[in-house]
Design a protein around this motif. Structure first.
Motif, short mmCIF file in Angstrom:
data_model
loop_
_atom_site.label_atom_id
_atom_site.label_comp_id
_atom_site.label_asym_id
_atom_site.label_seq_id
_atom_site.Cartn_x
_atom_site.Cartn_y
_atom_site.Cartn_z
N ASP A 89 0.82 -1.21 0.00
CA ASP A 89 0.00 0.00 0.00
C ASP A 89 0.85 1.26 0.00
OD1 ASP A 89 -2.51 -1.46 0.27
OD2 ASP A 89 -1.79 -1.94 2.29
N ILE A 90 2.09 1.13 0.46
CA ILE A 90 3.03 2.26 0.44
C ILE A 90 4.44 1.72 0.31
CG2 ILE A 90 3.22 2.34 2.98
CD1 ILE A 90 3.50 5.44 2.69
N ALA A 91 5.26 2.41 -0.47
CA ALA A 91 6.69 2.10 -0.56
C ALA A 91 7.44 3.29 0.02
CB ALA A 91 7.11 1.86 -2.01
N ILE A 92 8.32 3.02 0.98
CA ILE A 92 9.12 4.07 1.60
C ILE A 92 10.57 3.87 1.17
CG2 ILE A 92 9.85 5.17 3.76
CD1 ILE A 92 7.34 3.92 5.07
N GLU A 93 11.07 4.83 0.43
CA GLU A 93 12.45 4.74 -0.10
C GLU A 93 13.44 5.33 0.90
OE1 GLU A 93 15.71 6.97 -1.17
OE2 GLU A 93 13.81 8.02 -1.45
N ALA A 94 14.43 4.52 1.27
CA ALA A 94 15.49 4.97 2.18
C ALA A 94 16.85 4.58 1.58
CB ALA A 94 15.31 4.36 3.56
N ALA A 95 16.99 4.87 0.29
CA ALA A 95 18.22 4.52 -0.43
C ALA A 95 19.23 5.66 -0.33
CB ALA A 95 17.89 4.21 -1.89
N VAL A 96 20.32 5.51 -1.05
CA VAL A 96 21.41 6.49 -1.03
C VAL A 96 20.92 7.86 -1.51
CG1 VAL A 96 22.20 5.88 -3.35
CG2 VAL A 96 23.82 6.86 -1.73
N GLU A 97 21.50 8.94 -0.94
CA GLU A 97 21.06 10.31 -1.28
C GLU A 97 21.68 10.77 -2.59
OE1 GLU A 97 18.98 12.97 0.96
OE2 GLU A 97 18.23 10.97 0.55
N LYS A 98 21.30 10.11 -3.68
CA LYS A 98 21.72 10.52 -5.02
C LYS A 98 20.47 10.60 -5.88
CE LYS A 98 26.41 8.61 -4.83
NZ LYS A 98 27.36 7.64 -5.40
N ILE A 99 20.24 11.76 -6.49
CA ILE A 99 18.98 12.00 -7.17
C ILE A 99 18.75 11.06 -8.35
CG2 ILE A 99 19.88 13.82 -8.68
CD1 ILE A 99 16.39 13.69 -6.97
N ASP A 100 19.81 10.72 -9.08
CA ASP A 100 19.62 9.83 -10.23
C ASP A 100 19.21 8.44 -9.78
OD1 ASP A 100 22.16 9.59 -9.11
OD2 ASP A 100 23.10 8.92 -10.97
N VAL A 101 19.77 7.98 -8.65
CA VAL A 101 19.40 6.67 -8.10
C VAL A 101 17.93 6.68 -7.67
CG1 VAL A 101 19.81 5.04 -6.20
CG2 VAL A 101 21.75 6.14 -7.34
#
Length: 291
Positions: free
Chosen positions: A86-98
């Motif tokens: 129902d929700i995806a929370i992104e906590a990946a690397v702080e790079k905008i292209d990624v």
């Protein structure tokens, strides 16, 4: 407005792992996805240790701990992890292209109704939303470190974020036992970090101008303003390089000299004096326990 029952957390670093556990402790089903199996294993181990400490201190029961882990699954397959959420929370690397690439994938792999949230501390939703076909369901959901402890979650509305998306995100934050702070109009740094950065920048100006020492400025912040720690102590704790990179990115975007990292911060980074993690920053930690 349907209830959120299934959550996907993308990224199993310190923030992602703790966000996942916060969701699981609240009774939600949680999939944790990361491209690196080693990171997932490390997250499992660290969460196991943290939850055991919580049991030992009487904060939760052993049954609650065990139940929270049964609601979690870890894996490297994003398509599998995204099923039915129902929700995806992104906590990946702080790079905008990624992040943009990841959100395009999440747009394709998650159900049509799913909210796509980013835990980014520096990128506003509009920088990411147009990589999807559902900008109305893209929102900022900024947890603070450590996510298991800190109460505040900033819910950041992009220009196209719908009222329903914002309301559902706020409701989820409250279900997690956190306090939702809504940012009605997106701005880099949101609320807490902009306030924090203003204090940090002024502290550095006072130091570089020769008006007061690091110790005096930190003591004033603690004893007059009631801060749990002074701005220099906080920089040492979080890493002087983190603030440096944030300022550098802002300067590259605006070109405004006021947004560039200060001379003393640049000197610290160039010398590798990044705070507690390197043993020295504004204070010396080589004899731990002493500044």
């Amino acid at each position: 407005m349907a209830d959120i029952t299934k959550v996907l957390v993308v990224g199993s670093g310190a923030m992602g792992a703790q966000i996942a556990m916060v969701c699981s402790l609240a009774g939600l089903e949680v999939a944790v996805q990361d491209v690196a199996e080693a990171s997932l294993e490390r997250a499992r181990e660290e969460l196991t240790q943290r939850m055991q400490r919580s049991v030992d201190k009487g904060r939760i029961t052993a049954e609650e701990r065990d139940a929270s882990f049964t609601r979690m699954r870890f894996g490297t397959d994003l398509a599998e992890a995204a099923k039915g959420v129902d929700i995806a929370i992104e906590a990946a690397v702080e790079k905008i292209d990624v992040k943009r690439s990841l959100f395009a994938d999440l747009d394709r792999l998650t159900p049509e109704h799913a909210i796509l949230a980013t835990n980014s501390s520096s990128f506003v939703p509009s920088k990411i939303a147009d990589a999807t076909t559902r900008p109305d369901r893209v929102v900022g959901m900024h947890f603070f470190n450590p996510a298991l402890v800190m109460k505040c979650v900033e819910v950041v509305r992009g220009p196209q974020t719908s009222d329903e998306t914002a309301a559902m995100t706020v409701a989820l934050v409250e279900r997690l036992g956190k306090t939702a702070v809504v940012v009605d109009k997106e701005i880099p740094g949101f609320i807490a970090n902009r306030l924090l950065n203003a204090v940090r920048d002024e502290a550095i100006r006072l130091l570089e101008g020769g008006y007061a020492s690091v110790e005096s400025i930190d003591t004033a912040a603690r004893t007059a303003l009631g801060y749990p720690m002074g701005p220099f102590e906080l920089m040492d704790l979080t890493g002087i390089d983190i603030g440096y990179h944030t300022k550098q990115a802002r300067f590259e975007e605006t070109g405004h000299p006021a947004d560039a990292p200060s001379r003393s911060v640049v000197d610290k980074v160039e010398r590798g004096e990044l705070g507690r993690k390197t043993g020295k920053g504004w204070y010396d930690y080589t004899n731990e326990g002493n500044h």
